[in-house]
Design an enzyme around this catalytic site. Structure first.
Site, PDB file in Angstrom:
ATOM      1  N   HIS A 100      43.760  49.869  53.350  1.00  0.00           N
ATOM      2  CA  HIS A 100      44.714  50.910  52.949  1.00  0.00           C
ATOM      3  C   HIS A 100      44.519  52.108  53.882  1.00  0.00           C
ATOM      4  O   HIS A 100      43.399  52.366  54.332  1.00  0.00           O
ATOM      5  CB  HIS A 100      44.422  51.484  51.569  1.00  0.00           C
ATOM      6  CG  HIS A 100      44.367  50.531  50.422  1.00  0.00           C
ATOM      7  ND1 HIS A 100      43.253  49.805  50.113  1.00  0.00           N
ATOM      8  CD2 HIS A 100      45.278  50.245  49.467  1.00  0.00           C
ATOM      9  CE1 HIS A 100      43.489  49.088  49.011  1.00  0.00           C
ATOM     10  NE2 HIS A 100      44.699  49.327  48.600  1.00  0.00           N
ATOM     11  N   ASP A 103      41.580  54.249  52.861  1.00  0.00           N
ATOM     12  CA  ASP A 103      40.227  53.727  53.067  1.00  0.00           C
ATOM     13  C   ASP A 103      39.619  54.228  54.364  1.00  0.00           C
ATOM     14  O   ASP A 103      38.400  54.300  54.498  1.00  0.00           O
ATOM     15  CB  ASP A 103      40.234  52.185  53.197  1.00  0.00           C
ATOM     16  CG  ASP A 103      40.945  51.491  52.065  1.00  0.00           C
ATOM     17  OD1 ASP A 103      40.965  52.042  50.961  1.00  0.00           O
ATOM     18  OD2 ASP A 103      41.480  50.391  52.309  1.00  0.00           O
ATOM     19  N   GLU A 231      51.337  42.184  45.050  1.00  0.00           N
ATOM     20  CA  GLU A 231      50.150  41.663  44.377  1.00  0.00           C
ATOM     21  C   GLU A 231      50.272  41.936  42.889  1.00  0.00           C
ATOM     22  O   GLU A 231      50.173  43.078  42.441  1.00  0.00           O
ATOM     23  CB  GLU A 231      48.884  42.326  44.942  1.00  0.00           C
ATOM     24  CG  GLU A 231      47.632  41.824  44.246  1.00  0.00           C
ATOM     25  CD  GLU A 231      46.343  42.247  44.939  1.00  0.00           C
ATOM     26  OE1 GLU A 231      46.361  42.507  46.157  1.00  0.00           O
ATOM     27  OE2 GLU A 231      45.311  42.337  44.238  1.00  0.00           O
ATOM     28  N   GLU A 267      45.629  37.318  43.085  1.00  0.00           N
ATOM     29  CA  GLU A 267      44.186  37.542  42.937  1.00  0.00           C
ATOM     30  C   GLU A 267      43.679  36.799  41.711  1.00  0.00           C
ATOM     31  O   GLU A 267      44.263  36.892  40.630  1.00  0.00           O
ATOM     32  CB  GLU A 267      43.909  39.039  42.808  1.00  0.00           C
ATOM     33  CG  GLU A 267      42.435  39.319  42.621  1.00  0.00           C
ATOM     34  CD  GLU A 267      42.069  40.799  42.570  1.00  0.00           C
ATOM     35  OE1 GLU A 267      42.550  41.566  43.426  1.00  0.00           O
ATOM     36  OE2 GLU A 267      41.308  41.185  41.668  1.00  0.00           O
ATOM     37  N   ASP A 295      43.810  36.877  47.076  1.00  0.00           N
ATOM     38  CA  ASP A 295      42.592  37.670  46.977  1.00  0.00           C
ATOM     39  C   ASP A 295      41.604  36.813  46.193  1.00  0.00           C
ATOM     40  O   ASP A 295      41.762  36.619  44.980  1.00  0.00           O
ATOM     41  CB  ASP A 295      42.854  38.993  46.232  1.00  0.00           C
ATOM     42  CG  ASP A 295      43.386  40.091  47.136  1.00  0.00           C
ATOM     43  OD1 ASP A 295      43.667  39.808  48.316  1.00  0.00           O
ATOM     44  OD2 ASP A 295      43.529  41.224  46.657  1.00  0.00           O
ATOM     45  N   ASP A 306      38.907  44.572  35.549  1.00  0.00           N
ATOM     46  CA  ASP A 306      38.908  43.881  36.833  1.00  0.00           C
ATOM     47  C   ASP A 306      37.542  44.064  37.490  1.00  0.00           C
ATOM     48  O   ASP A 306      37.240  45.132  38.014  1.00  0.00           O
ATOM     49  CB  ASP A 306      40.008  44.522  37.690  1.00  0.00           C
ATOM     50  CG  ASP A 306      40.443  43.622  38.828  1.00  0.00           C
ATOM     51  OD1 ASP A 306      40.154  42.418  38.791  1.00  0.00           O
ATOM     52  OD2 ASP A 306      41.078  44.140  39.751  1.00  0.00           O
ATOM     53  N   ASP A 308      36.297  42.321  40.056  1.00  0.00           N
ATOM     54  CA  ASP A 308      36.350  42.152  41.520  1.00  0.00           C
ATOM     55  C   ASP A 308      35.030  41.667  42.104  1.00  0.00           C
ATOM     56  O   ASP A 308      34.473  42.279  43.030  1.00  0.00           O
ATOM     57  CB  ASP A 308      36.770  43.477  42.183  1.00  0.00           C
ATOM     58  CG  ASP A 308      38.260  43.754  42.054  1.00  0.00           C
ATOM     59  OD1 ASP A 308      39.031  42.804  41.855  1.00  0.00           O
ATOM     60  OD2 ASP A 308      38.647  44.932  42.149  1.00  0.00           O
TER      61      ASP A 308
HETATM   62 CO    CO Z   1      41.290  43.216  41.285  1.00  0.00          CO
HETATM   63 CO    CO Z   2      43.465  42.396  44.871  1.00  0.00          CO
END
Ligand code: CO
Ligand code: CO
Ligand code: CO
Ligand code: CO
Ligand code: CO
Ligand code: CO
Ligand code: CO
Ligand code: CO
Lengths: 436, 436, 436, 436
Positions: A100, A103, A231, A267, A295, A306, A308
């Site tokens: 992004h 980031d 997404e 994802e 993802d 989430d 991750d």
């Molecule tokens: Co996520």
């Molecule tokens: Co994602």
């Protein structure tokens, strides 16, 4: 000369399944050919800039745990971060990364300053891509972290926020094109609502549709040849996100006539949050013709948010790659790790180790999936199961040559009395266990 | 002469909020005018035949708890059941009921026998409708209980099951038309899958699309003027049902060009199971132009399956009717109780008491919703919140007169820097509490 | 002289149910007597310092949204924050507040400096309590935000973290005693694990038991007469928290012989996350003799994380206060709002409005509960339902005078064949709706 | 002579990992020694009578799918069922089975008749055990299916139901002892509530405590040397079950002084429903000294009810057996499959195939777990991580030689400032992937 962040790290190499070297691949062997393609070309791994380099380790109940020399909120930090990032990409020998805008550069005082800073870093990225061969899988814009987006970006009640977001996306598409990005992703983290009481849901959907159309038109106009991806995620941070899941995104695309222009980046963690298995979302996207990219980061099954996490369950991943291979594999898409270290994984080495484990698990999953597909035991069963639809009458029904009355007449005349047959789920699950 | 099942039950009457008579309405006063319409015409209550008269009280861990004289599995039982059902409709003074074919007649040895039995009961229903004034809100076919449907009806791997289901739906549409039904509902309880391993998801979606198109065509052909409704549910009994939620159904309808032909019957419990609030599903259906009818039965928030309980939380129900009133209220739709007694509620009186409580809670919810709408405090806030979109520039964006570049240029030129404003959620929630 | 943060705010007064003044109480009338006690004495409201004054509005996907003049991370800010906090307590006319050490002072460079800063603020609090009459419902220590606690406080693999946490708790108990706090709370936000792979669960439980014993002993030793409370929560931030729910805490207390020393502070949102209704947790704690206090903030039923919202659903709250009243009401405990504004609720007024709405909803819930209890319809039904246990044989069984063989012999001899009776759930739910 | 139900089935044999024979073991090799014990002695597999032989395939939305010659509801059917069951036990070469009274005999008109029927079948079982060498892992009583138990067994408001249940348990313990059962299990499927409104939770807990004490006393008295086990489950069929999870059961046992008399039988699916991982429940039970046995059947992660599927995910199962091996393995307990065929798995062969797949997955999990334990990489890390607690000061704290003040004094004096260390979760997960 390196930054030294990873010590004297050597490129991570394939050492085979018996290796116990934490910094070696046991299964990912990029040049090994699986189902007719090099593993690297199949998997198309990407590292996510945000989690690995921009996230300080906070959660809702605690602050920063990671101490990184580039956490300085200035351009010097941003440049150092870029150096470390490409050192990691190179060390891991991944072909791709994703980022992004937010980031990679500190927010400026104005849109213009933020954009200028991004451009500076993008020039660095361009040079590093050239030097290392690492490429951009996708670019994207962060339209959710800044407080201006607290009530949405495209779906904000304030058209100036829409405009700010639009300008940001324009710039990010420009930058993605410049860097040769294979895709451009939109994750609508705040495109949803907290409460219907202050929300005009219909209006917000219209805004979102308009925004996406404008982005698609712009990408075409400037000759961006990558894929535009949405997404899906059901919720978090919002109570409800408009891009809930693959089926919802499909309906949204159909509503705005964009189903041939936009695909999905799926994802695993978001599939789970929406109440689906990962393979479901993949199979559905393929069936609807909107499968794009993944993802490959998992959610903890016992957590309602989430998480991750880096993936590690090979049998599950085999089922995911099986759906991907059935869909023909990736074209512009790839396997991105939108995964963050656990906030207690403080060491530089943890960044490498986490990606290595994830990549190895993917490689095992892919190889299992390829064998499942080649052996054809599973697909053969499915084909046979539906084979009666290949009859003349079956085809006549499907092609629209039979009315309800036609069919009803036959049922009565022939005293149709269908007998069920075993679905053989347990046997099929056992078959899968031959490969994983 | 009555069956005596309910003893010497008297018609349930409105006695006002202070009544403690368990067999009186405290809020439902059918002729009282709310927001310009009689409550009866607003709410359009229906009793569901299946739960109240056909369900024996079993659950996955236990068998029958209810002892009903009509549980005889023969036509005599079916006739007695019909008598008791209409006694209850009359006692409750509800304007509508709903039924599946399988609720009202025992399964025959063949399609033809089953159909003949249904016809016999339908003749009885027609006469009783005439006598009592009770009408049919919707008819539907049970395409999920019999073992022939274990792998789906329209989406079955066996085209003969599709055919059997099609013949059944044809007959049920015929019967619904004959009884003057205001709607015809399809709930695809087995239209989904248990495992992707034995499923061709794409194929099954095509089958489902074909089936629905055939049903729609047939209904048109015979001049059925009611609404065709799909009832979304995410799962249970299947692991995944294709009609997951409103957004999914919308995408499905768009895929097959049926978005103007078919609407949705939304159940609170199914909304919850899909991870949504009830009001979300209502608001979304209204925004998409496919709102049809509701099943006003709640799920226990702590249970992961469909508990189909009678509703009782008035503040939640007020939010639901608020969305319904904003959408213009019901046209052909109504408020069905797809609710079953708890299996420990053994007494005949419990059937009455449960419906009375549900109807009263709906009446309170409706009245609160009407006042919320009339006062306009909530809607005024929302309108103001989005009012900047009414500007020339806002309208230009929405109407497609601005490109991404146009907007980006303005952001830079004007140094657009939007400032967030309070979303006032807590205040809005307090406002709602003025009405409930 | 005020800080001016709330403008020229006037004390919030009771204006009755018809008031539409957002800054007035519609139901909370502190001197009104309900079930023999003033409402203020029943409800014992407390404002939580952390959410209202220390939380910047961030979530996992976005940063600060609130702009408060005291967000300066220095002691001047801390003093300003204290001024504003007591202005709000006074404006709301709440009798209590609660705080963690970390809410009220910036972290120092060392334990000693942090402690000194806390002492300085505590002196200010003491003076303000004196001036305003506002009291401390409970104090607590933040053992979860700082990175030193990332792997737990008492349950940390490093005994120095245990020690640091112990020193902190000692100081916070001292301070709570000094301020006349009615309770001391321990919420073990990091007392759990992220993965069993790096965790010695048994060892960590032992550490937690030791820690709690030491805290209890110390509180006794210094003559702290308040109640020690554990606040259960199943997870978040950790994957698993040892104080999962009331039943788990009870087992933990029994294991370490602390069941007579420690009680529970039950939060609605945490009950939900653990799969329970709030009233379940309350009823269970009462049955086990460990009911202490409540955090009356709700979770969104569709969100899998702790949303800490102000409560607003009166029927649900009535059921909660019904359990509390049945348990005899609060002694040292009270009704704390561990609730945060939605991060979009930016205005100072939102802080007042949110608490007012929550307090009003509690007041309505309490009044309904009191009437439910006084009328005795519900409790009368329950008593009757179990009345057969009052028989000689029932009592003999319960008091341990019958063996399994005795009972079996009677079943055979008397051909015992028990017949089920209706559980009347729907009627009971209707009865509740008479009061709410 | 066989019943012929399975055709001319041959005993299932180990053929090695490369076998594609659906009726062979690929990993379960009963005489192979793993971690010092034969696999058969480690795993102690049991088949569950109920799901495999008594369940007709119904679910809440559909009826019987299986057609079994013994579904006749008479004693002839019960005898045929027993024949088929032991044919399957023998074919699979499992050492154990488990049953409820209600699985094996039709309900009689009275307690006495039901008991007599059970005795008749038990005599058959005794003879078959003798002939085949198959043994009873555990017996249990079905106290949930019959309508008399709809409001609970031990926790019923009617003491006669308690008595009926007590007589049933007495008889089932007798029978279990007679058959040499290694354990006796209590699963309290209806020991909970549907609504607190009609429930005296405290009273019901007392009843449950009394019941369990009576059963324990009786088992002792008659010299039953097996283990008494409670099987926790959070809910379903009830809204709330008193034996929610391992932690809850522990508290319950402590309350009634039974923590040394009773252990737990942990089911993966129930762990999931309670919000835990399976390995959590196992680790916790081991830490609390109440680990007994397991039901190794999984739940679908996306379904909110108990799906009771055969297990297949080897990495997850490896983590489970790792906890079991760390706890010393089974003593009287074993690996029961409380798993049912999917209701579409109609064929006799599916019964064999499902068990074979489950047993093979267990065998792989066990072998991986054994290597994990032997290699000691994981346990070595954990030991090192907590090693500072082995210091004199750490031990002094743990053994109760330090007060809160002691510790606080040291923190201040030594300016203790603990620094966090990486938790290495990703590396540990990679290590696990070396073994699975
Ligand atoms: Co996520
Ligand atoms: Co994602
Ligand atoms: Co339902
Ligand atoms: Co429904
Ligand atoms: Co909370
Ligand atoms: Co709290
Ligand atoms: Co189970
Ligand atoms: Co079980």
């Amino acid at each position: 000369m390196t930054t030294g962040f990873f010590g004297d790290v050597q490129p991570v190499r394939f050492e085979g399944a018996d290796s116990t070297n934490p910094l070696a691949y046991r299964f990912y062997n990029k040049d090994e050919v699986v189902a007719g393609k090099r593993m690297e070309d199949h998997l198309r791994f990407a590292v996510a800039y945000w989690h690995s380099f921009a996230w300080p380790g906070g959660d809702p109940f605690g602050g920063q745990t990671f101490e990184r020399p580039w956490f300085t909120d200035d351009m010097a930090g941003a440049r150092l971060k870029a150096d470390v990032a490409f050192e990691m990409f190179t060390a891991l020998d991944v072909p791709f990364y994703c980022f992004h805008d937010a980031d990679v550069r500190p927010e400026g005082q104005s849109f213009t300053e933020s954009a200028r800073r991004l451009d500076e870093i993008v020039d660095i990225f361009a040079r590093k891509q050239e030097e290392t061969g690492v490429q951009l899988l996708w670019g994207t814009a962060n339209l959710f972290s800044h407080r201006r987006y607290m009530a949405g970006a495209a779906t904000n009640p304030d058209p100036d926020v829409f405009a700010y977001a639009a300008a940001t996306v324009k710039h990010c598409i420009d930058v993605t094109k410049k860097l040769g990005g294979a895709n451009y992703v939109l994750w609508g983290g705040r495109e949803g609502y907290e409460t219907l009481l202050n929300t005009d849901l219909k209006r917000e959907r219209q805004q979102a549709g308009r925004f996406l159309s404008m982005a698609v038109d712009y990408a075409k106009k400037i000759g961006f040849t990558g894929t535009i991806l949405i997404e899906p995620k059901p919720q978090e941070p919002t109570k409800h996100q408009y891009d809930y899941d693959v089926a919802t995104v499909y309906g949204f695309l159909k509503e705005f006539g964009l189903e041939n222009e936009v695909k999905v980046n799926i994802e695993q963690g978001h599939a789970i949050l929406a109440g689906h298995s990962f393979e479901h979302e993949l199979a559905l996207a393929a069936a609807l013709g909107i499968f794009g990219s993944i993802d490959m980061n998992r959610n903890d099954y016992q957590s309602g948010w989430d998480t991750d996490q880096f993936p590690n369950n090979v049998p599950e991943m085999a089922l995911a790659y099986y759906e991907i291979l059935k869909a023909g594999g990736f074209t512009t898409g790839g396997t991105n790790f939108d995964a963050k270290l656990r906030r207690q994984s403080l060491d530089a080495e943890d960044l490498l180790v986490a990606h290595i484990g994830g990549m190895d698990a993917c490689a095992r999953g892919l190889k299992a999936a390829a064998r499942m597909l080649e052996d054809g035991v599973l697909s053969g069963f499915v084909e046979e199961r539906y084979s009666r639809w290949n009859s003349a009458e079956g085809q006549a029904i499907l092609s629209g040559q039979r009315t309800l009355e036609d069919v009803a007449r036959r049922v009565i005349k022939d005293a149709v009395d269908p007998q069920p047959r075993s679905g053989k789920q347990e046997w099929l699950e056992n078959v899968v266990n031959r490969y994983v």
